[in-house]
Design a protein around this motif. Structure first.
Motif, PDB file in Angstrom:
ATOM      1  N   SER A  28       0.852  -1.198   0.000  1.00 28.99           N
ATOM      2  CA  SER A  28       0.000   0.000   0.000  1.00 28.99           C
ATOM      3  C   SER A  28       0.885   1.243   0.000  1.00 28.99           C
ATOM      4  O   SER A  28       2.107   1.162   0.026  1.00 28.99           O
ATOM      5  N   THR A  29       0.245   2.398   0.016  1.00 23.58           N
ATOM      6  CA  THR A  29       0.982   3.659   0.018  1.00 23.58           C
ATOM      7  C   THR A  29       1.767   3.852   1.311  1.00 23.58           C
ATOM      8  O   THR A  29       2.717   4.635   1.357  1.00 23.58           O
ATOM      9  N   ARG A  30       1.395   3.117   2.354  1.00 21.15           N
ATOM     10  CA  ARG A  30       2.065   3.266   3.651  1.00 21.15           C
ATOM     11  C   ARG A  30       3.119   2.178   3.887  1.00 21.15           C
ATOM     12  O   ARG A  30       3.721   2.115   4.950  1.00 21.15           O
ATOM     13  N   SER A  31       3.331   1.319   2.911  1.00 22.58           N
ATOM     14  CA  SER A  31       4.234   0.165   3.078  1.00 22.58           C
ATOM     15  C   SER A  31       5.704   0.584   3.044  1.00 22.58           C
ATOM     16  O   SER A  31       6.106   1.470   2.282  1.00 22.58           O
ATOM     17  N   GLU A  60       6.514   0.293 -10.731  1.00 24.17           N
ATOM     18  CA  GLU A  60       5.457   0.684 -11.665  1.00 24.17           C
ATOM     19  C   GLU A  60       4.052   0.603 -11.061  1.00 24.17           C
ATOM     20  O   GLU A  60       3.080   0.880 -11.749  1.00 24.17           O
ATOM     21  N   HIS A  61       3.952   0.200  -9.799  1.00 27.55           N
ATOM     22  CA  HIS A  61       2.624   0.073  -9.173  1.00 27.55           C
ATOM     23  C   HIS A  61       1.873   1.402  -9.302  1.00 27.55           C
ATOM     24  O   HIS A  61       2.403   2.463  -8.953  1.00 27.55           O
ATOM     25  N   ALA A  66       5.466   2.181  -2.865  1.00 27.74           N
ATOM     26  CA  ALA A  66       6.016   1.863  -1.542  1.00 27.74           C
ATOM     27  C   ALA A  66       7.512   2.150  -1.480  1.00 27.74           C
ATOM     28  O   ALA A  66       8.255   1.892  -2.431  1.00 27.74           O
ATOM     29  N   ARG A  67       7.952   2.663  -0.346  1.00 26.62           N
ATOM     30  CA  ARG A  67       9.387   2.837  -0.122  1.00 26.62           C
ATOM     31  C   ARG A  67       9.997   1.438   0.026  1.00 26.62           C
ATOM     32  O   ARG A  67       9.501   0.619   0.794  1.00 26.62           O
ATOM     33  N   THR A  68      11.070   1.201  -0.708  1.00 28.84           N
ATOM     34  CA  THR A  68      11.602  -0.160  -0.778  1.00 28.84           C
ATOM     35  C   THR A  68      13.115  -0.167  -0.641  1.00 28.84           C
ATOM     36  O   THR A  68      13.812   0.654  -1.254  1.00 28.84           O
ATOM     37  N   ARG A  86      12.965   6.147 -10.387  1.00 26.54           N
ATOM     38  CA  ARG A  86      12.930   6.189  -8.925  1.00 26.54           C
ATOM     39  C   ARG A  86      13.877   5.177  -8.271  1.00 26.54           C
ATOM     40  O   ARG A  86      13.953   5.101  -7.056  1.00 26.54           O
ATOM     41  N   ILE A  87      14.577   4.400  -9.084  1.00 30.74           N
ATOM     42  CA  ILE A  87      15.529   3.437  -8.533  1.00 30.74           C
ATOM     43  C   ILE A  87      16.896   4.097  -8.376  1.00 30.74           C
ATOM     44  O   ILE A  87      17.406   4.735  -9.300  1.00 30.74           O
TER      45      ILE A  87
END
Length: 211
Positions: A28-31, A60-61, A66-68, A86-87
């Motif tokens: 989710s957006t908070r993950s 691409e979601h 999500a911050r990863t 974004r990577i």
């Protein structure tokens, strides 16, 4: 870190994939997503493919973003930074002094093209012969990869050139072994009948027993 789930008959890789699937199906957006060496439980090509596809999915979601943090030893994934805005690649810096590696525990921008598994094995007290052989194999694999790309298959050649603890049967200074060698080398295998092959094997057996 995943491990075998013996009670359910699940391998380490299956456990890892179950956990990854659960993360991806609930992102989710908070993950905050943390992956550590994802894909290590299968072949290199499968592992790279799965890891690449998962990173693509997260990037691409359409909603989650999500911050990863994705820790991996697959250097091929360094290339993703060029295609996905974004990577960002980071590596843990090291310092080499007198052919020894010191891990500085400092995060720096940029991808790493090197692994230090052999250095870690050496630090752990691995026998010197294994460390030396590992370096020899690594140099050959890296050389073959540069020539052939990731699709090259140099392992058969590496296996043929192994040394160290493996003794060469036909180089042992033993007259009996020399006689057996001559018997085998003089065989016309393609033209032997099954009965002739059994008789020849019996003759070689008698040589071994000294009869």
């Amino acid at each position: 870190m995943p491990s075998d789930n013996i009670s359910l008959g699940e391998s380490t890789f299956m456990v890892e994939m179950n956990e990854a699937a659960d993360i991806l199906n609930n992102v989710s957006t908070r993950s905050l997503v943390l992956f550590d060496e994802l894909g290590r439980g299968t072949s290199m090509y499968d592992g790279i493919s799965i890891a690449w596809a998962i990173v693509e999915h997260l990037h691409e979601h359409p909603r989650a973003r999500a911050r990863t943090l994705f820790a991996t030893h697959y250097h091929e994934l360094n290339e993703m930074e060029k295609s996905f805005k974004r990577i960002k690649n980071y590596n843990v810096s090291v310092k080499e002094i007198d052919n020894k590696i010191i891990f500085l525990r400092k995060l720096e921008r940029g991808g790493s093209e090197h692994s230090f598994g052999i250095h870690v094995a050496k630090m752990a007290g691995m026998p010197k012969s294994i460390v030396k052989r590992s370096n020899d194999i690594l140099r050959q694999l890296e050389s073959d990869n540069r020539k052939q790309g990731i699709g090259g298959k140099p392992l058969a050649q590496v296996s043929e050139q192994r040394e160290g603890m493996q003794l060469n049967f036909f180089q042992l200074d033993d007259p009996v072994l020399s006689q057996i060698r001559d018997e085998i080398l003089n065989l016309d295998v393609n033209n032997l009948t099954p009965l002739e092959a059994l008789n020849k094997l019996n003759e070689i057996k008698k040589i071994v027993k000294g009869k």
